[in-house]
Design a protein around this motif. Structure first.
Motif, PDB file in Angstrom:
ATOM      1  N   ARG A   1       2.244  11.397  -7.949  1.00 44.02           N
ATOM      2  CA  ARG A   1       0.790  11.493  -7.855  1.00 44.02           C
ATOM      3  C   ARG A   1       0.166  10.325  -7.087  1.00 44.02           C
ATOM      4  NH1 ARG A   1      -1.806  15.659  -7.694  1.00 44.02           N
ATOM      5  NH2 ARG A   1      -3.670  14.467  -8.190  1.00 44.02           N
ATOM      6  N   GLY A   2       0.707   9.141  -7.289  1.00 42.99           N
ATOM      7  CA  GLY A   2       0.136   7.968  -6.644  1.00 42.99           C
ATOM      8  C   GLY A   2       0.299   8.017  -5.136  1.00 42.99           C
ATOM      9  N   THR A   3      -0.615   7.379  -4.410  1.00 47.96           N
ATOM     10  CA  THR A   3      -0.584   7.354  -2.952  1.00 47.96           C
ATOM     11  C   THR A   3      -0.262   5.954  -2.447  1.00 47.96           C
ATOM     12  OG1 THR A   3      -2.950   6.870  -2.748  1.00 47.96           O
ATOM     13  CG2 THR A   3      -2.309   9.193  -2.845  1.00 47.96           C
ATOM     14  N   VAL A   4       0.333   5.898  -1.263  1.00 51.09           N
ATOM     15  CA  VAL A   4       0.646   4.607  -0.633  1.00 51.09           C
ATOM     16  C   VAL A   4      -0.641   3.845  -0.351  1.00 51.09           C
ATOM     17  CG1 VAL A   4       1.611   3.510   1.423  1.00 51.09           C
ATOM     18  CG2 VAL A   4       2.818   5.421   0.343  1.00 51.09           C
ATOM     19  N   VAL A   5      -1.591   4.518   0.280  1.00 47.46           N
ATOM     20  CA  VAL A   5      -2.850   3.870   0.643  1.00 47.46           C
ATOM     21  C   VAL A   5      -3.631   3.462  -0.601  1.00 47.46           C
ATOM     22  CG1 VAL A   5      -5.100   4.265   1.729  1.00 47.46           C
ATOM     23  CG2 VAL A   5      -3.009   4.903   2.910  1.00 47.46           C
ATOM     24  N   GLY A   6      -3.557   4.278  -1.664  1.00 50.68           N
ATOM     25  CA  GLY A   6      -4.246   3.923  -2.899  1.00 50.68           C
ATOM     26  C   GLY A   6      -3.746   2.619  -3.479  1.00 50.68           C
ATOM     27  N   SER A   7      -2.435   2.386  -3.393  1.00 52.70           N
ATOM     28  CA  SER A   7      -1.885   1.123  -3.875  1.00 52.70           C
ATOM     29  C   SER A   7      -2.400  -0.048  -3.049  1.00 52.70           C
ATOM     30  CB  SER A   7      -0.355   1.170  -3.826  1.00 52.70           C
ATOM     31  OG  SER A   7       0.200  -0.049  -4.269  1.00 52.70           O
ATOM     32  N   LEU A   8      -2.504   0.146  -1.740  1.00 55.24           N
ATOM     33  CA  LEU A   8      -3.033  -0.924  -0.883  1.00 55.24           C
ATOM     34  C   LEU A   8      -4.499  -1.191  -1.205  1.00 55.24           C
ATOM     35  CD1 LEU A   8      -1.500   0.055   2.589  1.00 55.24           C
ATOM     36  CD2 LEU A   8      -0.484  -1.294   0.746  1.00 55.24           C
ATOM     37  N   ALA A   9      -5.273  -0.124  -1.389  1.00 57.39           N
ATOM     38  CA  ALA A   9      -6.700  -0.284  -1.661  1.00 57.39           C
ATOM     39  C   ALA A   9      -6.945  -0.927  -3.019  1.00 57.39           C
ATOM     40  CB  ALA A   9      -7.392   1.077  -1.585  1.00 57.39           C
ATOM     41  N   HIS A  10      -6.077  -0.642  -3.989  1.00 59.80           N
ATOM     42  CA  HIS A  10      -6.219  -1.242  -5.321  1.00 59.80           C
ATOM     43  C   HIS A  10      -5.901  -2.734  -5.289  1.00 59.80           C
ATOM     44  CE1 HIS A  10      -6.582  -1.240  -9.635  1.00 59.80           C
ATOM     45  NE2 HIS A  10      -5.330  -1.605  -9.821  1.00 59.80           N
ATOM     46  N   ALA A  11      -4.913  -3.121  -4.471  1.00 61.29           N
ATOM     47  CA  ALA A  11      -4.614  -4.534  -4.189  1.00 61.29           C
ATOM     48  C   ALA A  11      -4.227  -5.333  -5.430  1.00 61.29           C
ATOM     49  CB  ALA A  11      -5.791  -5.203  -3.472  1.00 61.29           C
ATOM     50  N   ASP A  12      -3.401  -4.732  -6.286  1.00 66.88           N
ATOM     51  CA  ASP A  12      -2.871  -5.517  -7.394  1.00 66.88           C
ATOM     52  C   ASP A  12      -1.901  -6.555  -6.833  1.00 66.88           C
ATOM     53  OD1 ASP A  12      -1.074  -6.316  -9.639  1.00 66.88           O
ATOM     54  OD2 ASP A  12      -2.285  -4.868 -10.744  1.00 66.88           O
ATOM     55  N   PRO A  13      -2.065  -7.825  -7.185  1.00 71.66           N
ATOM     56  CA  PRO A  13      -1.213  -8.869  -6.589  1.00 71.66           C
ATOM     57  C   PRO A  13       0.255  -8.782  -6.983  1.00 71.66           C
ATOM     58  CG  PRO A  13      -2.628  -9.797  -8.305  1.00 71.66           C
ATOM     59  CD  PRO A  13      -3.107  -8.405  -8.069  1.00 71.66           C
ATOM     60  N   ALA A  14       0.579  -7.993  -8.019  1.00 70.85           N
ATOM     61  CA  ALA A  14       1.969  -7.828  -8.426  1.00 70.85           C
ATOM     62  C   ALA A  14       2.559  -6.510  -7.939  1.00 70.85           C
ATOM     63  CB  ALA A  14       2.096  -7.925  -9.946  1.00 70.85           C
ATOM     64  N   ALA A  15       1.848  -5.772  -7.116  1.00 67.71           N
ATOM     65  CA  ALA A  15       2.319  -4.468  -6.637  1.00 67.71           C
ATOM     66  C   ALA A  15       3.229  -4.622  -5.427  1.00 67.71           C
ATOM     67  CB  ALA A  15       1.128  -3.577  -6.293  1.00 67.71           C
ATOM     68  N   GLU A  16       4.125  -3.653  -5.270  1.00 66.14           N
ATOM     69  CA  GLU A  16       5.150  -3.736  -4.238  1.00 66.14           C
ATOM     70  C   GLU A  16       4.644  -3.373  -2.841  1.00 66.14           C
ATOM     71  OE1 GLU A  16       7.011  -3.050  -8.224  1.00 66.14           O
ATOM     72  OE2 GLU A  16       5.423  -2.017  -7.085  1.00 66.14           O
ATOM     73  N   LEU A  17       3.881  -2.295  -2.732  1.00 67.11           N
ATOM     74  CA  LEU A  17       3.505  -1.802  -1.405  1.00 67.11           C
ATOM     75  C   LEU A  17       2.563  -2.735  -0.639  1.00 67.11           C
ATOM     76  CD1 LEU A  17       3.258   2.008  -2.197  1.00 67.11           C
ATOM     77  CD2 LEU A  17       5.097   0.771  -1.033  1.00 67.11           C
ATOM     78  N   PRO A  18       1.614  -3.408  -1.286  1.00 65.91           N
ATOM     79  CA  PRO A  18       0.860  -4.421  -0.536  1.00 65.91           C
ATOM     80  C   PRO A  18       1.753  -5.520   0.042  1.00 65.91           C
ATOM     81  CG  PRO A  18      -0.315  -3.842  -2.536  1.00 65.91           C
ATOM     82  CD  PRO A  18       1.029  -3.180  -2.626  1.00 65.91           C
ATOM     83  N   ALA A  19       2.808  -5.898  -0.691  1.00 63.24           N
ATOM     84  CA  ALA A  19       3.724  -6.916  -0.177  1.00 63.24           C
ATOM     85  C   ALA A  19       4.483  -6.409   1.042  1.00 63.24           C
ATOM     86  CB  ALA A  19       4.698  -7.347  -1.275  1.00 63.24           C
ATOM     87  N   VAL A  20       4.917  -5.147   1.006  1.00 56.79           N
ATOM     88  CA  VAL A  20       5.597  -4.560   2.156  1.00 56.79           C
ATOM     89  C   VAL A  20       4.668  -4.535   3.368  1.00 56.79           C
ATOM     90  CG1 VAL A  20       6.594  -2.429   3.078  1.00 56.79           C
ATOM     91  CG2 VAL A  20       7.194  -3.186   0.773  1.00 56.79           C
ATOM     92  N   ALA A  21       3.424  -4.115   3.145  1.00 58.71           N
ATOM     93  CA  ALA A  21       2.452  -4.076   4.244  1.00 58.71           C
ATOM     94  C   ALA A  21       2.222  -5.463   4.831  1.00 58.71           C
ATOM     95  CB  ALA A  21       1.138  -3.486   3.750  1.00 58.71           C
ATOM     96  N   ALA A  22       2.119  -6.470   3.967  1.00 60.92           N
ATOM     97  CA  ALA A  22       1.893  -7.834   4.444  1.00 60.92           C
ATOM     98  C   ALA A  22       3.105  -8.366   5.197  1.00 60.92           C
ATOM     99  CB  ALA A  22       1.550  -8.744   3.270  1.00 60.92           C
ATOM    100  N   CYS A  23       4.306  -8.101   4.674  1.00 56.36           N
ATOM    101  CA  CYS A  23       5.517  -8.609   5.313  1.00 56.36           C
ATOM    102  C   CYS A  23       5.709  -8.019   6.703  1.00 56.36           C
ATOM    103  CB  CYS A  23       6.727  -8.305   4.428  1.00 56.36           C
ATOM    104  SG  CYS A  23       8.271  -9.053   4.990  1.00 56.36           S
ATOM    105  N   LEU A  24       5.411  -6.737   6.864  1.00 54.85           N
ATOM    106  CA  LEU A  24       5.586  -6.057   8.146  1.00 54.85           C
ATOM    107  C   LEU A  24       4.372  -6.171   9.050  1.00 54.85           C
ATOM    108  CD1 LEU A  24       7.351  -2.783   6.952  1.00 54.85           C
ATOM    109  CD2 LEU A  24       8.397  -4.854   7.900  1.00 54.85           C
ATOM    110  N   ASP A  25       3.319  -6.803   8.556  1.00 60.55           N
ATOM    111  CA  ASP A  25       2.052  -6.913   9.295  1.00 60.55           C
ATOM    112  C   ASP A  25       1.554  -5.530   9.690  1.00 60.55           C
ATOM    113  OD1 ASP A  25      -0.106  -8.329  10.227  1.00 60.55           O
ATOM    114  OD2 ASP A  25       0.760  -8.689  12.207  1.00 60.55           O
ATOM    115  N   ALA A  26       1.507  -4.649   8.707  1.00 60.38           N
ATOM    116  CA  ALA A  26       0.993  -3.295   8.919  1.00 60.38           C
ATOM    117  C   ALA A  26      -0.488  -3.346   9.284  1.00 60.38           C
ATOM    118  CB  ALA A  26       1.203  -2.464   7.658  1.00 60.38           C
ATOM    119  N   THR A  27      -0.975  -2.246   9.834  1.00 61.11           N
ATOM    120  CA  THR A  27      -2.381  -2.131  10.220  1.00 61.11           C
ATOM    121  C   THR A  27      -3.065  -1.098   9.331  1.00 61.11           C
ATOM    122  OG1 THR A  27      -1.852  -2.675  12.518  1.00 61.11           O
ATOM    123  CG2 THR A  27      -3.978  -1.614  12.091  1.00 61.11           C
TER     124      THR A  27
END
Length: 285
Positions: free
Chosen positions: A107-133
């Motif tokens: 049910r959860g979405t990739v973009v939703g995890s980024l928008a929620h921006a929990d500092p302990a979440a995995e997908l924001p870290a992946v986005a930051a490491c890869l310098d996603a846009t």
């Protein structure tokens, strides 16, 4: 507890979503795996929920210029986890099994995890490491924000209250790159006490050309550092221990002190950088 009363709308076009957000106290609903618990605990009381799942534009999941992977705001994590296209971005595949549980990822979405921006979440870290846009639409039009600038703090991003995050674009892996991902949590599926994502690129001779490391669960946002020189150190464990004292600044809690999280970060950083380096050298062997 039950959520407080709210109005519910399900627009079919992005312009209608923006119109609803511009009208007052409204929140976007995609997968709901972050928002619904917030409502149930009454930590948030939006007047209106704007369900974006009927917007065809936000369902896009495709390979774009240069092999980059573009994921729309309504695409489920489980879809991304299982798709062949995701192989172009190996770090997503490494991280996804750590994101909650399979049922939540359905049910959860990739973009939703980024928008929620929990500092302990995995997908924001992946986005930051890869310098996603990250692409955001709002009253002033559309804008593209590098992930390093998007995460402003705990549950705080560069998207405003009248904006909607439209998509995220992850760059494809390049030749000579290797990746690592690891975390420590109390139970599988819990948010990380500490975690790291790593990318290492080597030259044709196997020498380290560039290395990036992102820590999560250690501060109020993902923390990314260029660790090229750290990886070249003869005693990598000592170097990551020193790095931990710089980047881990989260306050201690019932699950681990600041010092404990620094030790976790040091161990994880050493292990995943070494793995990423081995994988990168295998790519050019």
């Amino acid at each position: 507890m039950k959520a407080p009363p709210f109005a519910y709308v399900r627009p079919a076009a992005l312009d209608d979503v923006l119109a609803e957000l511009a009208g007052g106290d409204a929140k976007v609903l995609a997968g709901g795996q972050s928002l619904v618990p917030v409502l149930a605990m009454r930590l948030g009381r939006p007047a209106t929920l704007v369900d974006i799942n009927a917007v065809a534009e936000l369902q896009g999941f495709e390979t774009v210029d240069g092999g980059a992977l573009r994921i729309g705001a309504a695409v489920r994590q489980r879809t991304v986890e299982r798709a062949a296209e995701t192989r172009a971005v190996p770090l997503i595949g490494m991280a996804m099994p750590f994101v909650g549980h399979r049922e939540l990822r359905s049910r959860g979405t990739v973009v939703g995890s980024l928008a929620h921006a929990d500092p302990a979440a995995e997908l924001p870290a992946v986005a930051a490491c890869l310098d996603a846009t990250i692409e955001v639409a709002g009253p002033a039009g559309r804008r593209r924000i590098p992930a390093g600038e998007f995460f402003a703090g705990a549950m705080t991003t560069g998207a405003g209250p009248q904006d909607v995050v439209v998509s995220v674009e992850f760059p494809a892996a390049r030749p000579g790159e290797g990746f690592g991902f690891g975390e420590i949590a109390r139970r599988h599926g819990d948010f990380a006490l500490a975690g790291v994502a790593a990318v290492v690129r080597v030259g044709g001779d196997g020498a380290v050309a560039q290395a990036r490391l992102t820590g999560f669960g250690i501060s109020d946002r993902p923390v990314t550092r260029d660790v090229t020189e750290v990886l070249r150190e003869p005693d990598l464990r000592a170097a990551t221990t020193e790095l931990a004292s710089e980047v881990v600044d989260t306050a201690g809690d019932a699950h681990g002190s600041t010092g404990y999280r620094r030790r976790l970060f040091g161990v994880l950083a050493t292990r995943e950088l070494e793995k990423a380096l081995r994988r990168a050298r295998k790519e050019v062997a």
